[in-house]
Design a protein around this motif. Structure first.
Motif, PDB file in Angstrom:
ATOM      1  N   ILE A 115       2.068  29.903 -12.843  1.00 39.42           N
ATOM      2  CA  ILE A 115       3.442  30.297 -13.139  1.00 39.42           C
ATOM      3  C   ILE A 115       3.993  31.162 -12.007  1.00 39.42           C
ATOM      4  O   ILE A 115       3.364  32.143 -11.609  1.00 39.42           O
ATOM      5  CB  ILE A 115       3.527  31.070 -14.461  1.00 39.42           C
ATOM      6  N   ALA A 116       5.173  30.799 -11.518  1.00 37.30           N
ATOM      7  CA  ALA A 116       5.852  31.575 -10.468  1.00 37.30           C
ATOM      8  C   ALA A 116       7.064  32.277 -11.074  1.00 37.30           C
ATOM      9  O   ALA A 116       8.091  31.631 -11.313  1.00 37.30           O
ATOM     10  CB  ALA A 116       6.288  30.655  -9.333  1.00 37.30           C
ATOM     11  N   PRO A 117       6.982  33.568 -11.368  1.00 39.29           N
ATOM     12  CA  PRO A 117       8.145  34.316 -11.853  1.00 39.29           C
ATOM     13  C   PRO A 117       9.200  34.448 -10.760  1.00 39.29           C
ATOM     14  O   PRO A 117       8.954  34.149  -9.595  1.00 39.29           O
ATOM     15  CB  PRO A 117       7.552  35.682 -12.225  1.00 39.29           C
ATOM     16  N   GLY A 118      10.392  34.916 -11.144  1.00 43.08           N
ATOM     17  CA  GLY A 118      11.477  35.037 -10.191  1.00 43.08           C
ATOM     18  C   GLY A 118      11.889  36.475  -9.942  1.00 43.08           C
ATOM     19  O   GLY A 118      11.216  37.420 -10.341  1.00 43.08           O
ATOM     20  N   GLY A 119      13.020  36.620  -9.274  1.00 41.75           N
ATOM     21  CA  GLY A 119      13.523  37.949  -8.954  1.00 41.75           C
ATOM     22  C   GLY A 119      13.457  38.205  -7.461  1.00 41.75           C
ATOM     23  O   GLY A 119      12.623  37.635  -6.754  1.00 41.75           O
ATOM     24  N   CYS A 120      14.357  39.054  -6.981  1.00 44.05           N
ATOM     25  CA  CYS A 120      14.337  39.431  -5.567  1.00 44.05           C
ATOM     26  C   CYS A 120      15.174  40.691  -5.391  1.00 44.05           C
ATOM     27  O   CYS A 120      15.932  41.083  -6.271  1.00 44.05           O
ATOM     28  CB  CYS A 120      14.876  38.298  -4.692  1.00 44.05           C
ATOM     29  N   TRP A 121      15.046  41.322  -4.249  1.00 41.59           N
ATOM     30  CA  TRP A 121      15.763  42.559  -3.979  1.00 41.59           C
ATOM     31  C   TRP A 121      17.240  42.317  -3.721  1.00 41.59           C
ATOM     32  O   TRP A 121      18.099  43.084  -4.150  1.00 41.59           O
ATOM     33  CB  TRP A 121      15.156  43.270  -2.776  1.00 41.59           C
ATOM     34  N   GLY A 122      17.571  41.263  -2.986  1.00 46.52           N
ATOM     35  CA  GLY A 122      18.950  41.070  -2.554  1.00 46.52           C
ATOM     36  C   GLY A 122      19.568  39.785  -3.054  1.00 46.52           C
ATOM     37  O   GLY A 122      19.205  39.267  -4.112  1.00 46.52           O
ATOM     38  N   LYS A 123      20.511  39.245  -2.265  1.00 48.52           N
ATOM     39  CA  LYS A 123      21.237  38.051  -2.664  1.00 48.52           C
ATOM     40  C   LYS A 123      20.544  36.774  -2.226  1.00 48.52           C
ATOM     41  O   LYS A 123      20.980  35.679  -2.593  1.00 48.52           O
ATOM     42  CB  LYS A 123      22.661  38.093  -2.094  1.00 48.52           C
ATOM     43  N   ASP A 124      19.506  36.883  -1.436  1.00 46.21           N
ATOM     44  CA  ASP A 124      18.758  35.719  -0.981  1.00 46.21           C
ATOM     45  C   ASP A 124      17.311  35.828  -1.427  1.00 46.21           C
ATOM     46  O   ASP A 124      16.717  36.908  -1.372  1.00 46.21           O
ATOM     47  CB  ASP A 124      18.826  35.588   0.541  1.00 46.21           C
ATOM     48  N   TYR A 125      16.758  34.711  -1.852  1.00 48.20           N
ATOM     49  CA  TYR A 125      15.362  34.695  -2.277  1.00 48.20           C
ATOM     50  C   TYR A 125      14.464  34.537  -1.055  1.00 48.20           C
ATOM     51  O   TYR A 125      14.589  33.570  -0.303  1.00 48.20           O
ATOM     52  CB  TYR A 125      15.118  33.543  -3.256  1.00 48.20           C
ATOM     53  N   GLU A 126      13.601  35.492  -0.846  1.00 51.34           N
ATOM     54  CA  GLU A 126      12.688  35.450   0.292  1.00 51.34           C
ATOM     55  C   GLU A 126      11.332  34.934  -0.166  1.00 51.34           C
ATOM     56  O   GLU A 126      10.669  35.548  -1.009  1.00 51.34           O
ATOM     57  CB  GLU A 126      12.544  36.845   0.918  1.00 51.34           C
ATOM     58  N   VAL A 127      10.933  33.819   0.388  1.00 53.50           N
ATOM     59  CA  VAL A 127       9.676  33.182  -0.006  1.00 53.50           C
ATOM     60  C   VAL A 127       8.496  33.885   0.649  1.00 53.50           C
ATOM     61  O   VAL A 127       8.504  34.154   1.851  1.00 53.50           O
ATOM     62  CB  VAL A 127       9.685  31.695   0.402  1.00 53.50           C
ATOM     63  N   ALA A 128       7.486  34.205  -0.156  1.00 53.47           N
ATOM     64  CA  ALA A 128       6.246  34.782   0.361  1.00 53.47           C
ATOM     65  C   ALA A 128       5.370  33.641   0.870  1.00 53.47           C
ATOM     66  O   ALA A 128       4.903  32.819   0.077  1.00 53.47           O
ATOM     67  CB  ALA A 128       5.533  35.556  -0.740  1.00 53.47           C
ATOM     68  N   PRO A 129       5.127  33.558   2.191  1.00 49.60           N
ATOM     69  CA  PRO A 129       4.395  32.419   2.752  1.00 49.60           C
ATOM     70  C   PRO A 129       3.016  32.199   2.129  1.00 49.60           C
ATOM     71  O   PRO A 129       2.624  31.047   1.893  1.00 49.60           O
ATOM     72  CB  PRO A 129       4.281  32.777   4.237  1.00 49.60           C
ATOM     73  N   VAL A 130       2.289  33.276   1.864  1.00 52.96           N
ATOM     74  CA  VAL A 130       0.936  33.120   1.301  1.00 52.96           C
ATOM     75  C   VAL A 130       1.009  32.493  -0.087  1.00 52.96           C
ATOM     76  O   VAL A 130       0.200  31.604  -0.432  1.00 52.96           O
ATOM     77  CB  VAL A 130       0.212  34.487   1.241  1.00 52.96           C
ATOM     78  N   LEU A 131       1.971  32.922  -0.897  1.00 49.93           N
ATOM     79  CA  LEU A 131       2.117  32.355  -2.236  1.00 49.93           C
ATOM     80  C   LEU A 131       2.589  30.907  -2.159  1.00 49.93           C
ATOM     81  O   LEU A 131       2.131  30.059  -2.933  1.00 49.93           O
ATOM     82  CB  LEU A 131       3.095  33.194  -3.062  1.00 49.93           C
ATOM     83  N   ARG A 132       3.492  30.636  -1.221  1.00 50.19           N
ATOM     84  CA  ARG A 132       3.960  29.253  -1.027  1.00 50.19           C
ATOM     85  C   ARG A 132       2.801  28.335  -0.683  1.00 50.19           C
ATOM     86  O   ARG A 132       2.631  27.259  -1.276  1.00 50.19           O
ATOM     87  CB  ARG A 132       4.999  29.240   0.093  1.00 50.19           C
ATOM     88  N   ASP A 133       1.970  28.771   0.240  1.00 48.12           N
ATOM     89  CA  ASP A 133       0.835  27.950   0.661  1.00 48.12           C
ATOM     90  C   ASP A 133      -0.211  27.835  -0.441  1.00 48.12           C
ATOM     91  O   ASP A 133      -0.859  26.791  -0.588  1.00 48.12           O
ATOM     92  CB  ASP A 133       0.203  28.543   1.925  1.00 48.12           C
ATOM     93  N   PHE A 134      -0.364  28.905  -1.227  1.00 48.66           N
ATOM     94  CA  PHE A 134      -1.313  28.870  -2.343  1.00 48.66           C
ATOM     95  C   PHE A 134      -0.883  27.810  -3.363  1.00 48.66           C
ATOM     96  O   PHE A 134      -1.710  27.041  -3.864  1.00 48.66           O
ATOM     97  CB  PHE A 134      -1.382  30.244  -3.005  1.00 48.66           C
ATOM     98  N   ILE A 135       0.412  27.761  -3.661  1.00 50.76           N
ATOM     99  CA  ILE A 135       0.915  26.761  -4.600  1.00 50.76           C
ATOM    100  C   ILE A 135       0.687  25.355  -4.071  1.00 50.76           C
ATOM    101  O   ILE A 135       0.209  24.472  -4.783  1.00 50.76           O
ATOM    102  CB  ILE A 135       2.421  26.994  -4.860  1.00 50.76           C
TER     103      ILE A 135
END
Length: 335
Positions: free
Chosen positions: A91-111
């Motif tokens: 499961i990948a939850p959501g949320g971010c600090w600003g107006k753009d979603y910043e993808v975490a490369p390690v999590l992206r590659d893990f998925i």
């Protein structure tokens, strides 16, 4: 002696299903906590000596504390610690600090590395952006938070973004709308794994809807147990089992051994809605379930759910859901 052996023998049990929830700085706390609590609640009532239904792991890029957008840190394991570990649901939850979603490369590659071995891949809210970045949403029907629909369509034009649904299932992929929709999605996962009784019990314990009505086209009603008073529990059970019967106020009052006016007043005060509204919601729920789970013709659905005629069934769907029974079946049939 044989009887003693039989009595002492342990009944084989299903091992816990391992669910990994990903975490990162700036994520929404409820996107994680909602599904986690639903899974934990589903572990209750498994019986003495029985294993839990779910094993849950919260994992991040490096492990350790992760700061959520609400300012509350959570403790996580590193995704590298999951190497060689079988995962049932990711499961990948959501949320971010600003107006753009910043993808975490390690999590992206893990998925991307795990997608072929997990049974289900899920997202909550803007977690859909993480799944999309991992290349898992192309050509899929997906949901996300209403405020991020256009951005998701723009950044990933190959997606079929559903603007209405609280959650969407497309094969092994499950995506949900914003924040609390993660609970709706997780209850559906629990229902798929262990049946409606376990999911309903979890919803009751959490005091949430099993399937949400209204909002983003979720077509069911709150649990009967979510009424404000237990005075009419037996009456509700009888009503649900006799939807085609006379459920007028006089008939229900007679069954409750009360005068009609007294019954109507007491019911509305204790339950928080009129008897007629409860009847309407029960019949609508039964009709939705029949459309989703059976191939019965609309005429039969109308009779079984207490509407009597296909015309009345259609009017109820248009009035309550702004759609028609045939469209509902097409969109939500489990067959």
């Amino acid at each position: 002696m044989a009887d003693d052996v039989t009595k002492s023998a342990k009944v084989p049990t299903q091992p816990p299903l391992r669910v990994v929830l990903l975490a990162y700085d700036g994520m929404n706390l409820l996107d994680l906590a909602g599904p986690l609590q639903a899974l934990t609640t589903a572990n209750r009532g498994t019986g003495e000596g029985q294993p839990p239904r779910y094993e849950t792991i919260v994992a991040s890029t490096d492990g350790g504390p992760v700061m959520t957008s609400s300012g509350l840190p959570i403790v996580t394991a590193a995704v590298s610690s999951l190497d060689g570990m079988a995962i049932d649901t990711l499961i990948a939850p959501g949320g971010c600090w600003g107006k753009d979603y910043e993808v975490a490369p390690v999590l992206r590659d893990f998925i991307a590395a795990r997608v072929d071995t997990v049974r289900r891949l899920c997202s909550v809210c803007t977690g859909a952006f993480l799944l999309a970045a991992a290349g898992q949403l192309h050509g899929k029907r997906v949901a996300t938070h209403w405020a991020w629909l256009d951005k998701l369509r723009t950044e990933y034009p190959g997606l079929d973004v559903d603007p209405d649904s609280i959650f969407v299932r497309d094969g092994k992929l499950w995506t949900s709308a914003g924040v609390s929709a993660g609970i709706d999605l997780t209850l559906a996962l629990i229902e798929e794994d262990y049946g409606p009784r376990v999911a309903i019990d979890a919803a009751r314990q959490m005091v949430v809807f099993m399937k949400r009505a209204g909002g983003q086209s979720q077509f069911s009603v709150p649990l009967a147990a979510q009424t404000r008073d237990r005075a009419f529990v037996e009456l509700h059970a009888w009503m649900a089992a006799n939807l085609a019967a006379d459920l007028s106020v006089p008939a229900l009052a007679e069954r409750a051994a009360m005068a009609p006016r007294t019954f109507a007043r007491a019911y509305t005060t204790k339950v928080g809605r009129t008897p007629a509204k409860t009847v309407e919601l029960m019949r609508l729920e039964a009709a939705c379930r029949a459309l989703e789970e059976t191939d019965l013709p609309l005429k039969s659905v109308a009779v079984l759910s207490g509407y009597g005629s296909e015309q009345k069934l259609c009017r109820a769907f248009q009035r309550q859901l702004a759609t028609n029974p045939a469209t509902h079946r097409t969109r939500f049939s489990r067959s």
